[in-house]
Design a protein around this motif. Structure first.
Motif, PDB file in Angstrom:
ATOM      1  N   ILE A  63       0.831  -1.203   0.000  1.00  0.00           N
ATOM      2  CA  ILE A  63       0.000   0.000   0.000  1.00  0.00           C
ATOM      3  C   ILE A  63       0.871   1.260   0.000  1.00  0.00           C
ATOM      4  O   ILE A  63       0.680   2.154  -0.797  1.00  0.00           O
ATOM      5  CB  ILE A  63      -0.963  -0.005   1.200  1.00  0.00           C
ATOM      6  CG1 ILE A  63      -1.899  -1.206   1.078  1.00  0.00           C
ATOM      7  CG2 ILE A  63      -1.741   1.299   1.274  1.00  0.00           C
ATOM      8  CD1 ILE A  63      -2.714  -1.491   2.289  1.00  0.00           C
ATOM      9  N   ARG A  64       1.810   1.338   0.926  1.00  0.00           N
ATOM     10  CA  ARG A  64       2.783   2.439   1.028  1.00  0.00           C
ATOM     11  C   ARG A  64       2.140   3.813   1.124  1.00  0.00           C
ATOM     12  O   ARG A  64       2.637   4.786   0.566  1.00  0.00           O
ATOM     13  CB  ARG A  64       3.759   2.388  -0.140  1.00  0.00           C
ATOM     14  CG  ARG A  64       4.571   1.120  -0.171  1.00  0.00           C
ATOM     15  CD  ARG A  64       5.628   1.167  -1.251  1.00  0.00           C
ATOM     16  NE  ARG A  64       6.268  -0.112  -1.367  1.00  0.00           N
ATOM     17  CZ  ARG A  64       6.352  -0.813  -2.480  1.00  0.00           C
ATOM     18  NH1 ARG A  64       5.855  -0.335  -3.599  1.00  0.00           N
ATOM     19  NH2 ARG A  64       6.954  -1.974  -2.490  1.00  0.00           N
ATOM     20  N   GLN A  65       0.995   3.884   1.790  1.00  0.00           N
ATOM     21  CA  GLN A  65       0.307   5.153   2.030  1.00  0.00           C
ATOM     22  C   GLN A  65      -0.156   5.192   3.473  1.00  0.00           C
ATOM     23  O   GLN A  65      -0.274   4.164   4.123  1.00  0.00           O
ATOM     24  CB  GLN A  65      -0.898   5.289   1.108  1.00  0.00           C
ATOM     25  CG  GLN A  65      -0.556   5.329  -0.357  1.00  0.00           C
ATOM     26  CD  GLN A  65      -1.801   5.449  -1.212  1.00  0.00           C
ATOM     27  OE1 GLN A  65      -2.791   6.052  -0.805  1.00  0.00           O
ATOM     28  NE2 GLN A  65      -1.772   4.880  -2.400  1.00  0.00           N
ATOM     29  N   TYR A  80     -16.013  -7.577  11.802  1.00  0.00           N
ATOM     30  CA  TYR A  80     -14.809  -8.004  11.099  1.00  0.00           C
ATOM     31  C   TYR A  80     -13.594  -7.445  11.828  1.00  0.00           C
ATOM     32  O   TYR A  80     -13.696  -6.452  12.556  1.00  0.00           O
ATOM     33  CB  TYR A  80     -14.823  -7.518   9.647  1.00  0.00           C
ATOM     34  CG  TYR A  80     -15.925  -8.144   8.832  1.00  0.00           C
ATOM     35  CD1 TYR A  80     -15.704  -9.309   8.115  1.00  0.00           C
ATOM     36  CD2 TYR A  80     -17.198  -7.588   8.802  1.00  0.00           C
ATOM     37  CE1 TYR A  80     -16.724  -9.902   7.378  1.00  0.00           C
ATOM     38  CE2 TYR A  80     -18.216  -8.172   8.071  1.00  0.00           C
ATOM     39  CZ  TYR A  80     -17.972  -9.325   7.361  1.00  0.00           C
ATOM     40  OH  TYR A  80     -18.983  -9.912   6.640  1.00  0.00           O
ATOM     41  N   PHE A  81     -12.457  -8.057  11.609  1.00  0.00           N
ATOM     42  CA  PHE A  81     -11.209  -7.612  12.230  1.00  0.00           C
ATOM     43  C   PHE A  81     -10.209  -7.259  11.143  1.00  0.00           C
ATOM     44  O   PHE A  81     -10.030  -8.019  10.193  1.00  0.00           O
ATOM     45  CB  PHE A  81     -10.658  -8.695  13.151  1.00  0.00           C
ATOM     46  CG  PHE A  81     -11.603  -9.014  14.266  1.00  0.00           C
ATOM     47  CD1 PHE A  81     -11.616  -8.251  15.415  1.00  0.00           C
ATOM     48  CD2 PHE A  81     -12.508 -10.066  14.151  1.00  0.00           C
ATOM     49  CE1 PHE A  81     -12.510  -8.532  16.436  1.00  0.00           C
ATOM     50  CE2 PHE A  81     -13.403 -10.351  15.162  1.00  0.00           C
ATOM     51  CZ  PHE A  81     -13.404  -9.575  16.310  1.00  0.00           C
ATOM     52  N   ILE A  82      -9.583  -6.113  11.296  1.00  0.00           N
ATOM     53  CA  ILE A  82      -8.620  -5.625  10.320  1.00  0.00           C
ATOM     54  C   ILE A  82      -7.236  -5.696  10.946  1.00  0.00           C
ATOM     55  O   ILE A  82      -6.993  -5.098  12.000  1.00  0.00           O
ATOM     56  CB  ILE A  82      -8.927  -4.179   9.919  1.00  0.00           C
ATOM     57  CG1 ILE A  82     -10.362  -4.081   9.416  1.00  0.00           C
ATOM     58  CG2 ILE A  82      -7.924  -3.693   8.874  1.00  0.00           C
ATOM     59  CD1 ILE A  82     -10.829  -2.664   9.227  1.00  0.00           C
ATOM     60  N   LYS A  83      -6.335  -6.412  10.311  1.00  0.00           N
ATOM     61  CA  LYS A  83      -4.951  -6.497  10.765  1.00  0.00           C
ATOM     62  C   LYS A  83      -4.143  -5.584   9.848  1.00  0.00           C
ATOM     63  O   LYS A  83      -4.132  -5.763   8.631  1.00  0.00           O
ATOM     64  CB  LYS A  83      -4.433  -7.926  10.697  1.00  0.00           C
ATOM     65  CG  LYS A  83      -3.112  -8.121  11.384  1.00  0.00           C
ATOM     66  CD  LYS A  83      -2.788  -9.615  11.461  1.00  0.00           C
ATOM     67  CE  LYS A  83      -1.655  -9.871  12.414  1.00  0.00           C
ATOM     68  NZ  LYS A  83      -1.370 -11.314  12.524  1.00  0.00           N
ATOM     69  N   ILE A  84      -3.493  -4.597  10.457  1.00  0.00           N
ATOM     70  CA  ILE A  84      -2.782  -3.580   9.715  1.00  0.00           C
ATOM     71  C   ILE A  84      -1.293  -3.715   9.992  1.00  0.00           C
ATOM     72  O   ILE A  84      -0.869  -3.683  11.149  1.00  0.00           O
ATOM     73  CB  ILE A  84      -3.275  -2.176  10.118  1.00  0.00           C
ATOM     74  CG1 ILE A  84      -4.788  -2.090   9.902  1.00  0.00           C
ATOM     75  CG2 ILE A  84      -2.535  -1.095   9.341  1.00  0.00           C
ATOM     76  CD1 ILE A  84      -5.477  -1.074  10.758  1.00  0.00           C
ATOM     77  N   TYR A  85      -0.509  -3.871   8.941  1.00  0.00           N
ATOM     78  CA  TYR A  85       0.942  -3.963   9.045  1.00  0.00           C
ATOM     79  C   TYR A  85       1.521  -2.616   8.630  1.00  0.00           C
ATOM     80  O   TYR A  85       1.166  -2.078   7.580  1.00  0.00           O
ATOM     81  CB  TYR A  85       1.484  -5.047   8.122  1.00  0.00           C
ATOM     82  CG  TYR A  85       1.006  -6.430   8.458  1.00  0.00           C
ATOM     83  CD1 TYR A  85       1.781  -7.278   9.235  1.00  0.00           C
ATOM     84  CD2 TYR A  85      -0.220  -6.897   7.991  1.00  0.00           C
ATOM     85  CE1 TYR A  85       1.345  -8.569   9.533  1.00  0.00           C
ATOM     86  CE2 TYR A  85      -0.657  -8.174   8.281  1.00  0.00           C
ATOM     87  CZ  TYR A  85       0.133  -9.002   9.052  1.00  0.00           C
ATOM     88  OH  TYR A  85      -0.303 -10.270   9.339  1.00  0.00           O
ATOM     89  N   SER A  86       2.441  -2.100   9.454  1.00  0.00           N
ATOM     90  CA  SER A  86       3.001  -0.789   9.182  1.00  0.00           C
ATOM     91  C   SER A  86       4.414  -0.690   9.735  1.00  0.00           C
ATOM     92  O   SER A  86       4.601  -0.762  10.952  1.00  0.00           O
ATOM     93  CB  SER A  86       2.096   0.272   9.826  1.00  0.00           C
ATOM     94  OG  SER A  86       2.561   1.556   9.569  1.00  0.00           O
TER      95      SER A  86
END
Length: 98
Positions: A63-65, A80-86
């Motif tokens: 994504i890079r944003q 729902y569950f959102i897993k965010i990698y950053s």
């Protein structure tokens, strides 16, 4: 002081602070936006969305944003569950779809 049995005393330093990521709107009718409060200092690398059974139903990489618009209009209402990698860190957020 003595710790209680079966308690955890460590902290996972690889988690993104809960306050750094916003989901708007939540609950949502299908479309929502993920935003990083730290902006371009901590852009999203990957997003995974899971249903309550733990099955991945959406995944987006590279994504890079510091923001991402999600169109979830075709999915069933529910939690729902959102897993965010950053930047080598990760966090899990909850989204409710009406």
């Amino acid at each position: 002081p003595n710790t209680l049995p079966n308690t955890f005393t460590t902290v996972n330093e690889n988690l993104v602070s809960v306050n750094e990521i916003e989901i708007f709107p939540n609950p949502a009718s299908g479309k929502f936006k993920l935003t990083s409060r730290t902006g371009h200092e901590n852009p999203f690398q990957k997003i995974e969305i899971y249903n309550v059974l733990g099955e991945i139903i959406f995944q987006k990489e590279n994504i890079r944003q510091s923001f991402y618009n999600v169109d979830f209009s075709g999915e069933e209402p529910g939690i729902y569950f959102i897993k965010i990698y950053s930047q080598g860190k990760q966090d899990v957020k909850k989204i409710i779809i009406n």
